[in-house]
Enzyme design. Structure first.
Site, PDB file in Angstrom:
ATOM      1  N   ASN A 123       0.809  -1.234   0.000  1.00  0.00           N
ATOM      2  CA  ASN A 123       0.000   0.000   0.000  1.00  0.00           C
ATOM      3  C   ASN A 123       0.838   1.278   0.000  1.00  0.00           C
ATOM      4  O   ASN A 123       0.412   2.295  -0.530  1.00  0.00           O
ATOM      5  CB  ASN A 123      -1.021  -0.007   1.145  1.00  0.00           C
ATOM      6  CG  ASN A 123      -0.408  -0.159   2.509  1.00  0.00           C
ATOM      7  OD1 ASN A 123       0.716  -0.651   2.636  1.00  0.00           O
ATOM      8  ND2 ASN A 123      -1.115   0.239   3.530  1.00  0.00           N
ATOM      9  N   GLU A 178       2.816  -5.079  12.627  1.00  0.00           N
ATOM     10  CA  GLU A 178       1.913  -3.947  12.356  1.00  0.00           C
ATOM     11  C   GLU A 178       0.804  -4.494  11.471  1.00  0.00           C
ATOM     12  O   GLU A 178       1.013  -4.708  10.277  1.00  0.00           O
ATOM     13  CB  GLU A 178       2.658  -2.827  11.623  1.00  0.00           C
ATOM     14  CG  GLU A 178       3.833  -2.250  12.378  1.00  0.00           C
ATOM     15  CD  GLU A 178       3.432  -1.473  13.606  1.00  0.00           C
ATOM     16  OE1 GLU A 178       2.228  -1.348  13.901  1.00  0.00           O
ATOM     17  OE2 GLU A 178       4.343  -1.010  14.303  1.00  0.00           O
ATOM     18  N   CYS A 193      -3.910   1.233   6.702  1.00  0.00           N
ATOM     19  CA  CYS A 193      -4.383   0.523   7.900  1.00  0.00           C
ATOM     20  C   CYS A 193      -4.984   1.492   8.925  1.00  0.00           C
ATOM     21  O   CYS A 193      -5.725   1.064   9.803  1.00  0.00           O
ATOM     22  CB  CYS A 193      -3.254  -0.300   8.509  1.00  0.00           C
ATOM     23  SG  CYS A 193      -1.735   0.621   8.697  1.00  0.00           S
TER      24      CYS A 193
HETATM   25  P1  NAD Z   1      -2.548 -10.767   2.129  1.00  0.00           P
HETATM   26  O1  NAD Z   1      -2.965 -10.917   3.537  1.00  0.00           O
HETATM   27  O2  NAD Z   1      -2.404 -11.992   1.289  1.00  0.00           O
HETATM   28  O3  NAD Z   1      -1.132 -10.010   2.016  1.00  0.00           O
HETATM   29  C1  NAD Z   1      -0.776  -8.892   2.796  1.00  0.00           C
HETATM   30  C2  NAD Z   1       0.744  -8.728   2.658  1.00  0.00           C
HETATM   31  O4  NAD Z   1       1.399  -9.824   3.272  1.00  0.00           O
HETATM   32  C3  NAD Z   1       1.249  -8.733   1.209  1.00  0.00           C
HETATM   33  O5  NAD Z   1       2.258  -7.760   1.076  1.00  0.00           O
HETATM   34  C4  NAD Z   1       1.795 -10.142   0.997  1.00  0.00           C
HETATM   35  O6  NAD Z   1       2.873 -10.172   0.069  1.00  0.00           O
HETATM   36  C5  NAD Z   1       2.280 -10.504   2.370  1.00  0.00           C
HETATM   37  N1  NAD Z   1       2.195 -11.925   2.651  1.00  0.00           N
HETATM   38  C6  NAD Z   1       1.152 -12.739   2.422  1.00  0.00           C
HETATM   39  N2  NAD Z   1       1.414 -13.984   2.844  1.00  0.00           N
HETATM   40  C7  NAD Z   1       2.671 -13.968   3.349  1.00  0.00           C
HETATM   41  C8  NAD Z   1       3.515 -14.938   3.958  1.00  0.00           C
HETATM   42  N3  NAD Z   1       3.106 -16.209   4.165  1.00  0.00           N
HETATM   43  N4  NAD Z   1       4.752 -14.561   4.348  1.00  0.00           N
HETATM   44  C9  NAD Z   1       5.177 -13.300   4.187  1.00  0.00           C
HETATM   45  N5  NAD Z   1       4.420 -12.323   3.650  1.00  0.00           N
HETATM   46  C10 NAD Z   1       3.179 -12.654   3.235  1.00  0.00           C
HETATM   47  O7  NAD Z   1      -3.617  -9.849   1.470  1.00  0.00           O
HETATM   48  P2  NAD Z   1      -3.643  -8.760   0.340  1.00  0.00           P
HETATM   49  O8  NAD Z   1      -4.766  -9.070  -0.567  1.00  0.00           O
HETATM   50  O9  NAD Z   1      -2.315  -8.483  -0.286  1.00  0.00           O
HETATM   51  O10 NAD Z   1      -4.020  -7.514   1.212  1.00  0.00           O
HETATM   52  C11 NAD Z   1      -5.311  -7.543   1.802  1.00  0.00           C
HETATM   53  C12 NAD Z   1      -5.309  -7.248   3.242  1.00  0.00           C
HETATM   54  O11 NAD Z   1      -4.019  -7.077   3.801  1.00  0.00           O
HETATM   55  C13 NAD Z   1      -6.021  -5.935   3.467  1.00  0.00           C
HETATM   56  O12 NAD Z   1      -7.378  -6.170   3.612  1.00  0.00           O
HETATM   57  C14 NAD Z   1      -5.394  -5.395   4.699  1.00  0.00           C
HETATM   58  O13 NAD Z   1      -6.116  -5.841   5.819  1.00  0.00           O
HETATM   59  C15 NAD Z   1      -4.040  -6.041   4.766  1.00  0.00           C
HETATM   60  N6  NAD Z   1      -2.951  -5.100   4.489  1.00  0.00           N
HETATM   61  C16 NAD Z   1      -2.551  -4.335   5.531  1.00  0.00           C
HETATM   62  C17 NAD Z   1      -1.549  -3.425   5.352  1.00  0.00           C
HETATM   63  C18 NAD Z   1      -1.095  -2.559   6.486  1.00  0.00           C
HETATM   64  O14 NAD Z   1      -0.532  -1.505   6.256  1.00  0.00           O
HETATM   65  N7  NAD Z   1      -1.281  -2.997   7.742  1.00  0.00           N
HETATM   66  C19 NAD Z   1      -0.946  -3.277   4.105  1.00  0.00           C
HETATM   67  C20 NAD Z   1      -1.376  -4.096   3.044  1.00  0.00           C
HETATM   68  C21 NAD Z   1      -2.386  -5.019   3.260  1.00  0.00           C
END
Ligand code: NAD
Length: 477
Positions: free
Chosen positions: A150, A248, A282
Site C-alpha cells: 500500500n 503492524e 491501515c
Molecule cells: P494478504 O494478507 O495476502 O497479504 C498482505 C501482505 O502480506 C502482502 O504484502 C503479501 O505479500 C504478504 N504476505 C502474504 N502472505 C505472506 C507470507 N506467508 N509470508 C510473508 N508475507 C506474506 O492480502 P492482500 O490481498 O495483499 O491484502 C489484503 C489485506 O491485507 C487488506 O485487507 C489489509 O487488511 C491487509 N494489508 C494491511 C496493510 C497494512 O498496512 N497494515 C498493508 C497491506 C495489506
C-alpha cells in the site's frame, strides 16, 4: 526522462537478475510495466551469508557513522523524489502528489531513526562499592522483514530505517506487486556508502520466503506489516523458533464525531482523508459514529464531497484519487457494499466500480450501516466510509471498542472532558483528536489487540531492534 526501473534483487551489495519472474501491473490500465525477480533458495542462502557479514561490520560501526550513511541516503531520495514518485504511481496507482508525499515521509523515517540510533542509551544502576551494574542496548542481529504494497516506499523505509539505526542487518522481502519503491531505497543506500550485506532486498513467493527465513539461526527479529491473518501465521512460525516479532497489522479505525463540532467542517476533512491512498491505509478513517443532532448534516456533506473527488490515472494532474492497487480490492469492495445494502445500509455516494479497465472504485458513503454488516467488522482496505448515528459518547466508545482491532482511532470534539475520556478509554495504539493523522516519524506507531504488537517510530521504535544486556562487573575477585 523518468521510467520504471529494471527490477532486480539486491544481495551483498550487488544487483542480481533471476531466472524466473512475475509480472508487475499498472492498476490504472492493467498493462505490464515490469517483471519482478523471484528469488531462489540459493539467492536466499546468499542473502543470509551476506547479512551475517553485514551484521559483523554494521554492528561495530559507530552510531554516528551509521547516521551519516542513513541521512545521506535520505538526501539522495529527496533529490530523486520525482523519479521515485513516478515509479510508485505506475505500480500502485496513487496520484503523483501523494506519491511524492510518501517519499518525503519515508525520508523522514530515515532521518528520525538515524538521530535516535545515536541515543540508544543504557544506564548504570547504583550499587554497593566494588561492583558495577551496567545496562546496555545492543543491536538484536539480522532482521527478516516483510513490507506490503500500500505504500511501496514508506513501508519498507520504516523497517529498514529501524534496523539500520539500531546497528542490525536486514533481509527485506518487499511486496511483489509494488517492488520499485524498495528498489529505489536500495539504490540510495548503495550510493550513500552502506557496506555490502547490511541491507538485502528480495522478492518471490511470500510464504516460501518467510517459511525459510524465519527459522534460520541468524534471524533474530521478524518485522511484518500486512493483514492480521498473515501476521498471526508468521507469529506462529516465529513462536516455534522462539523469535521475537514486530507486527503492524490490520485496523478498522473508528471516528467519533461529537455534536459540539461543525458537522460540515468535520465531514469535509473526513471525506478528503478517506480518499487518501484510495482508502488502502491501515489507519484509514472508516467507521464514523456521529451524534444524532448533527448526523444528517455530516452524512450529507460527506457524500457531496465524496462525489466531487476526481478519480483517475495518478499521472494525470487533475486526479485526486487513483485506482485500487489490485483486482482483489475491487472484489472486496463489491462484496462489502452488496452485503451492507442487503442489510439495510443507504448508499449516499459511489457503490459501484467505475468502468471495466483499471481498478477504479469511487469514494463510497454508506449511511445507517447496521452493526452486523460485514464491512463494520472486516477491514475494508478501500474507499468505504460507514456512517452510523449514536445517542451518546458512551455508545460511541462502546462501538469503537467493539472490534478485535485497535490501531488508530479518531474523534472530533471541542470539549476537553470528552477528549480526556476518549484518550483514556479508546482501545487503540494511536488516538487523534481533531486531526486524522495517526502518526508521524517522531511519534510511536502500532496497535493493540489483533492490530499487532510493537511500535515503530518515536523514541520507542528502536527498542525492538535491540536487546537489553545487563553487565555485572565486580572489580576484584
Ligand atoms: P494478504 O494478507 O495476502 O497479504 C498482505 C501482505 O502480506 C502482502 O504484502 C503479501 O505479500 C504478504 N504476505 C502474504 N502472505 C505472506 C507470507 N506467508 N509470508 C510473508 N508475507 C506474506 O492480502 P492482500 O490481498 O495483499 O491484502 C489484503 C489485506 O491485507 C487488506 O485487507 C489489509 O487488511 C491487509 N494489508 C494491511 C496493510 C497494512 O498496512 N497494515 C498493508 C497491506 C495489506
Amino acid at each position: 526522462m523518468t521510467r520504471y526501473p529494471d527490477l532486480q534483487l539486491y544481495i551483498g551489495g550487488s544487483w542480481k537478475k533471476a531466472s524466473a519472474g512475475l509480472p508487475v501491473l499498472n492498476p490504472a490500465d492493467e498493462s505490464v510495466i515490469g517483471t519482478v525477480p523471484v528469488a531462489t533458495r540459493a539467492d536466499l542462502d546468499e542473502a543470509l551469508a551476506a547479512a551475517a557479514d553485514g551484521f559483523r561490520i554494521w554492528s561495530r560501526t559507530s552510531p554516528r557513522r551509521r547516521a551519516e550513511v542513513m541521512v545521506k541516503a535520505a538526501a539522495l531520495m529527496r533529490e530523486r523524489v520525482e523519479e521515485i514518485a513516478y515509479s510508485i504511481t505506475l505500480e500502485h496507482g496513487k496520484p503523483l502528489a501523494q506519491a511524492q508525499l510518501e517519499v518525503i515521509r519515508g525520508c523522514e523515517f530515515f532521518e528520525w531513526d538515524a538521530a535516535e540510533g545515536q541515543r540508544t542509551y543504557g544506564r548504570v544502576i547504583p550499587s554497593e562499592p566494588g561492583i558495577k551494574y551496567v545496562v546496555m542496548h545492543q543491536p538484536i542481529g539480522m532482521v527478516a522483514a516483510f513490507s506490503p504494497w500500500n505504500f511501496p516506499m514508506s513501508q519498507p523505509a520504516r523497517k529498514i530505517a529501524g534496523a539500520l539505526a539500531a546497528g542490525c542487518s536486514i533481509i527485506l522481502k518487499a511486496a511483489e506487486e509494488t517492488p520499485a519503491g524498495a528498489m529505489h531505497i536500495a539504490h540510495a543506500l548503495h550510493d550513500a556508502g552502506l557496506p555490502p550485506g547490511v541491507f538485502n532486498l528480495v522478492f518471490g513467493i511470500p510464504a516460501e520466503i518467510s517459511q525459510y527465513l524465519i527459522p534460520q539461526e541468524q534471524t533474530r527479529l521478524i518485522a511484518f506489516t500486512g493483514s492480521t491473518a498473515v501476521g498471526k501465521h508468521l507469529t506462529r512460525i516465529a513462536a516455534d523458533h522462539m523469535k521475537p516479532v514486530l507486527m503492524e497489522l490490520g485496523g478498522h479505525a473508528p471516528v467519533i464525531v461529537c455534536d459540539d463540532v461543525d458537522p460540515v467542517a468535520a465531514a469535509l476533512v473526513s471525506a478528503t482523508r478517506k480518499a487518501r491512498n484510495t482508502g488502502q491505509v491501515c489507519t484509514s478513517p472508516t467507521r464514523f459514529f456521529v451524534q444524532k443532532p448533527i448526523y444528517e448534516a455530516f452524512a450529507r456533506t460527506f457524500a457531496e464531497k465524496a462525489r466531487s473527488v476526481v478519480v483517475g490515472n495518478g499521472l494525470d494532474s487533475a486526479t485526486q484519487m487513483g485506482p485500487l492497487a489490485n483486482y482483489r480490492r475491487i472484489e472486496a469492495m463489491e462484496m462489502l457494499v452488496a452485503d451492507a445494502r442487503a442489510k439495510g445500509a443507504r448508499v449516499l455516494a459511489g457503490g459501484e466500480r467505475i468502468g471495466n479497465s483499471g481498478y477504479f472504485f469511487p469514494v463510497t458513503v454508506l449511511a445507517d450501516v447496521p452493526d452486523d454488516a460485514r464491512a463494520m467488522r472486516e477491514e475494508p482496505f478501500g474507499p468505504l466510509a460507514l456512517i452510523s448515528p449514536v445517542s451518546s459518547l458512551d455508545e460511541a466508545i462502546a462501538k469503537a471498542n467493539s472490534l478485535p482491532f485497535g490501531l488508530a482511532a479518531y474523534a472530533f470534539t471541542h470539549s476537553a472532558s470528552n477528549a480526556d475520556r476518549l484518550a483514556d478509554e479508546i482501545e487503540a495504539g494511536n488516538v487523534s483528536i481533531n486531526t486524522l493523522e495517526a502518526s508521524v516519524a517522531e511519534t510511536p506507531f502500532g496497535g493493540v489487540k489483533d492490530s499487532g504488537y510493537g511500535r515503530e517510530g518515536g523514541a520507542e521504535g528502536l527498542s525492538h531492534y535491540t536487546i537489553i544486556k545487563n553487565v555485572s562487573h565486580r572489580m576484584a575477585i
